[in-house]
Design a protein around this motif. Structure first.
Motif, mmCIF file in Angstrom:
data_model
loop_
_atom_site.group_PDB
_atom_site.id
_atom_site.type_symbol
_atom_site.label_atom_id
_atom_site.label_comp_id
_atom_site.label_asym_id
_atom_site.label_seq_id
_atom_site.Cartn_x
_atom_site.Cartn_y
_atom_site.Cartn_z
ATOM 1 N N GLU A 271 0.745 -1.206 0.219
ATOM 2 C CA GLU A 271 0.098 -0.128 0.097
ATOM 3 C C GLU A 271 0.961 1.074 -0.160
ATOM 4 O OE1 GLU A 271 -2.475 -0.438 3.463
ATOM 5 O OE2 GLU A 271 -3.775 -1.796 2.549
ATOM 6 N N LEU A 272 1.774 1.292 0.817
ATOM 7 C CA LEU A 272 2.965 2.502 0.965
ATOM 8 C C LEU A 272 3.540 2.597 -0.598
ATOM 9 C CD1 LEU A 272 3.975 2.231 4.718
ATOM 10 C CD2 LEU A 272 2.697 4.124 3.579
ATOM 11 N N LEU A 273 3.964 1.382 -0.784
ATOM 12 C CA LEU A 273 4.592 1.441 -2.272
ATOM 13 C C LEU A 273 3.896 2.058 -3.202
ATOM 14 C CD1 LEU A 273 7.348 0.480 -3.948
ATOM 15 C CD2 LEU A 273 6.044 -1.503 -4.207
ATOM 16 N N ALA A 274 2.791 1.742 -3.297
ATOM 17 C CA ALA A 274 1.697 2.282 -4.286
ATOM 18 C C ALA A 274 1.477 3.877 -3.919
ATOM 19 C CB ALA A 274 0.501 1.654 -4.427
ATOM 20 N N GLU A 275 1.380 4.119 -2.869
ATOM 21 C CA GLU A 275 1.210 5.708 -2.616
ATOM 22 C C GLU A 275 2.073 6.571 -2.660
ATOM 23 O OE1 GLU A 275 -0.722 5.359 1.458
ATOM 24 O OE2 GLU A 275 -1.941 3.920 0.835
ATOM 25 N N VAL A 276 3.449 6.164 -1.934
ATOM 26 C CA VAL A 276 4.595 7.077 -2.039
ATOM 27 C C VAL A 276 5.894 6.557 -2.760
ATOM 28 C CG1 VAL A 276 3.484 7.730 0.404
ATOM 29 C CG2 VAL A 276 5.676 5.936 0.212
ATOM 30 N N GLY A 277 5.904 5.303 -3.282
ATOM 31 C CA GLY A 277 7.092 4.933 -4.080
ATOM 32 C C GLY A 277 7.987 4.385 -2.983
ATOM 33 N N PHE A 278 8.953 3.591 -3.707
ATOM 34 C CA PHE A 278 9.973 2.970 -2.767
ATOM 35 C C PHE A 278 10.787 3.900 -2.090
ATOM 36 C CE2 PHE A 278 14.201 0.943 -1.946
ATOM 37 C CZ PHE A 278 13.749 -0.434 -1.509
ATOM 38 N N GLY A 279 11.206 4.829 -2.631
ATOM 39 C CA GLY A 279 12.343 5.569 -2.151
ATOM 40 C C GLY A 279 11.770 6.285 -0.901
ATOM 41 N N ARG A 280 10.360 6.680 -0.644
ATOM 42 C CA ARG A 280 9.832 7.460 0.393
ATOM 43 C C ARG A 280 9.185 6.286 1.567
ATOM 44 N NH1 ARG A 280 5.783 11.746 -1.606
ATOM 45 N NH2 ARG A 280 5.488 12.202 0.307
ATOM 46 N N LEU A 281 9.229 5.286 1.009
ATOM 47 C CA LEU A 281 8.726 4.092 2.008
ATOM 48 C C LEU A 281 9.809 3.882 2.909
ATOM 49 C CD1 LEU A 281 6.947 0.942 0.990
ATOM 50 C CD2 LEU A 281 9.008 0.932 2.715
ATOM 51 N N THR A 282 9.252 3.844 4.347
ATOM 52 C CA THR A 282 10.224 3.523 5.560
ATOM 53 C C THR A 282 9.443 2.400 6.334
ATOM 54 O OG1 THR A 282 9.053 4.981 7.196
ATOM 55 C CG2 THR A 282 10.615 5.644 5.905
ATOM 56 N N ILE A 283 10.450 1.729 7.064
ATOM 57 C CA ILE A 283 9.990 0.604 7.764
ATOM 58 C C ILE A 283 9.234 0.942 8.917
ATOM 59 C CG2 ILE A 283 11.001 -1.200 9.422
ATOM 60 C CD1 ILE A 283 11.413 -2.052 6.725
ATOM 61 N N ASP A 284 9.258 2.233 9.431
ATOM 62 C CA ASP A 284 8.523 2.716 10.414
ATOM 63 C C ASP A 284 7.167 2.858 9.854
ATOM 64 O OD1 ASP A 284 10.541 3.218 12.654
ATOM 65 O OD2 ASP A 284 11.157 5.141 11.836
ATOM 66 N N ALA A 285 6.869 3.423 8.720
ATOM 67 C CA ALA A 285 5.423 3.558 8.085
ATOM 68 C C ALA A 285 5.069 2.408 7.981
ATOM 69 C CB ALA A 285 5.911 4.453 6.919
ATOM 70 N N VAL A 286 5.601 1.325 7.516
ATOM 71 C CA VAL A 286 4.870 0.196 7.260
ATOM 72 C C VAL A 286 4.637 -0.688 8.709
ATOM 73 C CG1 VAL A 286 5.604 -2.153 6.645
ATOM 74 C CG2 VAL A 286 6.480 -0.458 5.203
ATOM 75 N N ALA A 287 5.419 -0.373 9.646
ATOM 76 C CA ALA A 287 5.307 -0.975 10.988
ATOM 77 C C ALA A 287 3.810 -0.040 11.589
ATOM 78 C CB ALA A 287 6.302 -0.726 11.983
ATOM 79 N N ALA A 288 3.756 0.955 11.280
ATOM 80 C CA ALA A 288 2.559 1.817 11.915
ATOM 81 C C ALA A 288 1.351 1.412 11.089
ATOM 82 C CB ALA A 288 2.854 3.360 11.623
ATOM 83 N N ARG A 289 1.523 1.317 9.816
ATOM 84 C CA ARG A 289 0.312 0.840 9.007
ATOM 85 C C ARG A 289 -0.425 -0.214 9.189
ATOM 86 N NH1 ARG A 289 -1.379 2.239 3.586
ATOM 87 N NH2 ARG A 289 -0.563 4.313 4.306
ATOM 88 N N ALA A 290 0.819 -1.433 9.784
ATOM 89 C CA ALA A 290 0.198 -2.845 9.979
ATOM 90 C C ALA A 290 -0.168 -2.706 11.563
ATOM 91 C CB ALA A 290 1.374 -3.602 9.631
ATOM 92 N N GLY A 291 0.137 -1.791 12.261
ATOM 93 C CA GLY A 291 -0.149 -1.986 13.634
ATOM 94 C C GLY A 291 0.847 -2.835 14.763
ATOM 95 N N ALA A 292 2.146 -2.441 14.095
ATOM 96 C CA ALA A 292 3.162 -3.384 14.521
ATOM 97 C C ALA A 292 4.305 -2.835 14.869
ATOM 98 C CB ALA A 292 3.673 -4.662 13.694
ATOM 99 N N GLY A 293 5.233 -3.296 15.746
ATOM 100 C CA GLY A 293 6.432 -2.622 16.105
ATOM 101 C C GLY A 293 7.611 -2.765 14.940
ATOM 102 N N LYS A 294 8.467 -1.974 15.081
ATOM 103 C CA LYS A 294 9.490 -1.851 14.085
ATOM 104 C C LYS A 294 10.369 -3.126 14.221
ATOM 105 C CE LYS A 294 12.888 1.349 14.127
ATOM 106 N NZ LYS A 294 13.480 2.325 14.018
#
Length: 213
Positions: A26-49
């Motif tokens: 979802e984040l890849l589609a929204e912001v691209g790989f360059g702006r994607l972060t592990i923090d954002a992925v964890a937050a989107r999934a409701g998980a810890g880094k």
């Protein structure tokens, strides 16, 4: 580098993998790989880094594994003919008219050129398994007498993935059925049916360079 091992006594929660991979796509589609972060992925999934890093060493591996889940390689393709195998294989690459998959592709392609970690993970985790499937198809076609044998089917197995990636990078479009069928009928099959001449391994005559005078 964070460990990928699951702590002793704790079973890995596969549902977390699904949630994290979906968040990454979802984040890849929204912001691209360059702006994607592990923090954002964890937050989107409701998980810890730390949950992410227990599974993947970095965002390149996470994104490619997520992409591999979205476009799973076929376990086995054996239709009885080389063209049938290639067409069935290509069907697993087709995104159709899915706007989400198109956005995922767009979020990935530009970074493949510039990000060495992403390129390496994509080659190892996404392209290499599909090339192994293609090589097996060609080897079975030889056993059936459909195509001539050759010393190495690696270059031929490169053709379909390489041109699919080229299309993604140059146009931002994922390969579709029409594109794949054109490649199969006009490029891959003609090459497969073409006999490869034996390589001349003789030692050049002393004093000659091999270049025309």
């Amino acid at each position: 580098m964070p460990s990928l091992d699951v702590p002793p006594g704790r079973k890995r929660d596969a549902s977390r993998d699904d949630d994290l991979c979906r968040a990454a796509l979802e984040l890849l589609a929204e912001v691209g790989f360059g702006r994607l972060t592990i923090d954002a992925v964890a937050a989107r999934a409701g998980a810890g880094k730390a949950t992410v890093y227990r599974r993947w060493p970095g965002k390149a591996e996470l994104v490619v594994d997520a992409l591999s889940r979205m476009k799973a390689a076929p376990d086995r393709v054996d239709t009885g003919s080389l063209r049938g195998d290639l067409v069935e294989f290509a069907g697993h690459l087709d995104s159709g008219d899915d706007p989400f998959q198109t956005s995922v592709t767009a979020g990935l392609v530009s970074s493949l050129v510039h990000d060495a970690d992403l390129r390496a993970a994509f080659a190892e985790r996404f392209i290499a398994p599909r090339k192994r499937i293609l090589r097996t198809m060609f080897e079975r076609a030889v056993a059936r007498g459909e195509i001539p044998s050759r010393p190495d089917f690696g270059p031929l197995a490169d053709v379909l993935p390489a041109l699919a990636i080229h299309r993604m990078i140059t146009t931002g479009l994922a390969p579709d059925s029409a594109f794949a069928l054109t490649l199969i009928d006009q490029v891959v099959l003609p090459l497969a049916h073409h006999s490869v001449p034996a390589r001349d391994t003789s030692t050049p005559t002393s004093g000659r360079t091999g270049f025309p005078s």
